[in-house]
Design an enzyme around this catalytic site. Structure first.
Site, PDB file in Angstrom:
ATOM      1  N   ILE A 170      39.217  28.591  42.987  1.00 41.91           N
ATOM      2  CA  ILE A 170      40.344  28.972  42.133  1.00 41.91           C
ATOM      3  C   ILE A 170      41.556  29.276  43.004  1.00 41.91           C
ATOM      4  O   ILE A 170      42.669  28.896  42.711  1.00 41.91           O
ATOM      5  CB  ILE A 170      40.009  30.203  41.251  1.00 41.91           C
ATOM      6  CG1 ILE A 170      38.794  29.911  40.369  1.00 41.91           C
ATOM      7  CG2 ILE A 170      41.211  30.583  40.389  1.00 41.91           C
ATOM      8  CD1 ILE A 170      38.243  31.115  39.638  1.00 41.91           C
ATOM      9  N   GLY A 193      43.344  33.991  48.547  1.00 37.56           N
ATOM     10  CA  GLY A 193      44.438  34.947  48.737  1.00 37.56           C
ATOM     11  C   GLY A 193      44.230  35.705  50.024  1.00 37.56           C
ATOM     12  O   GLY A 193      43.456  35.298  50.890  1.00 37.56           O
ATOM     13  N   ALA A 194      44.915  36.814  50.102  1.00 36.93           N
ATOM     14  CA  ALA A 194      44.792  37.671  51.279  1.00 36.93           C
ATOM     15  C   ALA A 194      43.385  38.237  51.360  1.00 36.93           C
ATOM     16  O   ALA A 194      42.953  38.727  52.389  1.00 36.93           O
ATOM     17  CB  ALA A 194      45.796  38.795  51.181  1.00 36.93           C
ATOM     18  N   GLY A 222      40.426  36.706  50.658  1.00 39.54           N
ATOM     19  CA  GLY A 222      39.309  35.774  50.673  1.00 39.54           C
ATOM     20  C   GLY A 222      39.390  34.810  49.501  1.00 39.54           C
ATOM     21  O   GLY A 222      40.272  34.905  48.660  1.00 39.54           O
ATOM     22  N   THR A 223      38.446  33.900  49.449  1.00 40.59           N
ATOM     23  CA  THR A 223      38.491  32.832  48.459  1.00 40.59           C
ATOM     24  C   THR A 223      37.845  33.257  47.153  1.00 40.59           C
ATOM     25  O   THR A 223      36.877  34.003  47.143  1.00 40.59           O
ATOM     26  CB  THR A 223      37.758  31.588  49.007  1.00 40.59           C
ATOM     27  OG1 THR A 223      38.168  31.412  50.358  1.00 40.59           O
ATOM     28  CG2 THR A 223      38.113  30.352  48.226  1.00 40.59           C
ATOM     29  N   VAL A 224      38.399  32.773  46.065  1.00 40.18           N
ATOM     30  CA  VAL A 224      37.857  33.034  44.740  1.00 40.18           C
ATOM     31  C   VAL A 224      37.311  31.717  44.185  1.00 40.18           C
ATOM     32  O   VAL A 224      37.985  30.692  44.254  1.00 40.18           O
ATOM     33  CB  VAL A 224      38.961  33.556  43.789  1.00 40.18           C
ATOM     34  CG1 VAL A 224      38.358  33.931  42.445  1.00 40.18           C
ATOM     35  CG2 VAL A 224      39.670  34.744  44.408  1.00 40.18           C
ATOM     36  N   LYS A 244      34.229  36.582  43.828  1.00 42.54           N
ATOM     37  CA  LYS A 244      35.117  36.978  44.918  1.00 42.54           C
ATOM     38  C   LYS A 244      34.276  37.586  46.001  1.00 42.54           C
ATOM     39  O   LYS A 244      33.509  38.510  45.742  1.00 42.54           O
ATOM     40  CB  LYS A 244      36.105  38.040  44.449  1.00 42.54           C
ATOM     41  CG  LYS A 244      37.041  37.506  43.448  1.00 42.54           C
ATOM     42  CD  LYS A 244      38.075  38.502  43.039  1.00 42.54           C
ATOM     43  CE  LYS A 244      38.856  37.876  41.903  1.00 42.54           C
ATOM     44  NZ  LYS A 244      40.160  38.340  41.757  1.00 42.54           N
ATOM     45  N   ASP A 249      47.994  47.035  43.169  1.00 40.48           N
ATOM     46  CA  ASP A 249      48.507  45.712  43.540  1.00 40.48           C
ATOM     47  C   ASP A 249      48.750  44.870  42.289  1.00 40.48           C
ATOM     48  O   ASP A 249      48.355  43.722  42.205  1.00 40.48           O
ATOM     49  CB  ASP A 249      47.516  45.016  44.490  1.00 40.48           C
ATOM     50  CG  ASP A 249      48.096  43.735  45.109  1.00 40.48           C
ATOM     51  OD1 ASP A 249      49.338  43.608  45.164  1.00 40.48           O
ATOM     52  OD2 ASP A 249      47.317  42.866  45.526  1.00 40.48           O
TER      53      ASP A 249
END
Length: 306
Positions: free
Chosen positions: A15, A18-19, A21-23, A38, A140
């Site tokens: 998907i 990001g900062a 790790g991968t989703v 995640k 966040d």
């Protein structure tokens, strides 16, 4: 915490990375439903336990019991031990197809209707009031962390993960956007739940503008952009526990918020200013925001009084 149950999930697509790790979008092999996976690598103590992570995850699992409609569900947690005092923690969330950023981009011109914005804001604040009443800060909030289902239901994602992520952050050079950060965080002062209200205000403005309100390139630049809108706060409101002096900024007076968000109505503008209040102690709470006149406008015409 379940160990090694990730075999139960079959990754379908990436998907986003990001900062943190991968989703992955994955399918639960048992139920057939889609989930979001995640994974974060966390440092562990002498016993191999990621202490803060266990605490954070326990809190998120507790929220799960309430099953709030505006909060994304944490369905499972898997921990696998890695090498050199690191543990891989995989969080399994319900999967929602799009985030608010995509939703806003996909809205045909001239953008979302005022009623649609009001509905999204109300749901967002309901989710936030729920988190805050359970002592969970998001820390966040941005359009990418607000999911919107195909039925138009808002779900807050990635809340309560800030502390889990912060130790992972040390390992990744990705810059997290400053655009939704409140002054107290930019100034590195102490902060609490009002941080999320500031971010919500930025998002509220963005729903009308279809572009972010404050696009700074550094902490200093971000603060400057904020003061161009809300004015330089008085000396007595400046936090005392910060290194950055108020003297570093030009004396600016507040401009009408409608200069920046022309489509917003009068009550909406009042609520927005209560959210974009410099002093976090004077910033409106999520619960009080839900009681604001903005949400009462037309309430009588759309609902029969009970």
């Amino acid at each position: 915490m379940a160990h090694g149950t990730s075999i139960q999930y079959d990754p379908v697509a990436e998907i986003g990375g990001g900062a943190y790790g991968t989703v992955y979008k994955a399918r639960d092999i048992e139920s057939g439903q889609f989930v979001a996976l995640k994974s974060v690598h966390v440092r562990t103590d002498q016993n191999g336990l990621p202490v803060s992570t266990v605490r954070e995850v326990a809190l998120l699992k507790r929220l799960e019991q309430f099953d709030h409609p505006n909060v994304v569900r944490l369905m499972d947690v898997c921990a696998t031990k890695g090498a050199n005092q690191e543990t891989k923690v995989t969080l399994v969330f319900e999967h929602v197809d799009q985030d608010l950023k995509t939703y806003l981009e996909k809205a045909p011109a001239p953008g979302l209707s005022p009623d649609r914005i009001k509905d999204l804001m109300k749901q967002l604040l309901c989710g936030l009031a729920f988190l805050h009443s359970n002592r969970v800060m998001h820390r966040d909030l941005k359009p990418e962390n607000i999911l919107v289902t195909s039925q138009g239901q808002v779900k807050l994602a990635d809340f309560g993960l800030a502390r889990i992520y912060s130790c992972h952050m040390a390992l990744t050079p990705v810059v997290v956007t400053l655009w939704y950060r409140p002054p107290e965080v930019l100034l590195q002062s102490s902060y609490a739940t009002p941080v999320d209200i500031w971010s919500t205000g930025c998002i509220f403005a963005e729903m009308f503008r279809r572009k972010p309100l404050f696009c700074g390139e550094s902490e200093m630049d971000q603060l400057g952009k904020i003061f161009e809108v809300i004015g330089l706060p008085p000396e007595e409101e400046w936090p005392t526990d910060v290194t950055l002096s108020r003297k570093n900024f030009p004396t600016l007076t507040a401009r009408p918020i409608t200069d920046f968000v022309p489509e917003i109505n009068e009550h909406g503008a009042q609520l927005l200013l209560k959210m974009l209040t410099f002093d976090p102690l004077n910033r409106i709470s999520a619960l009080n925001a839900l009681e604001h006149e903005y949400f009462r406008d037309e309430a009588t015409s759309t609902q029969t009084k009970s």
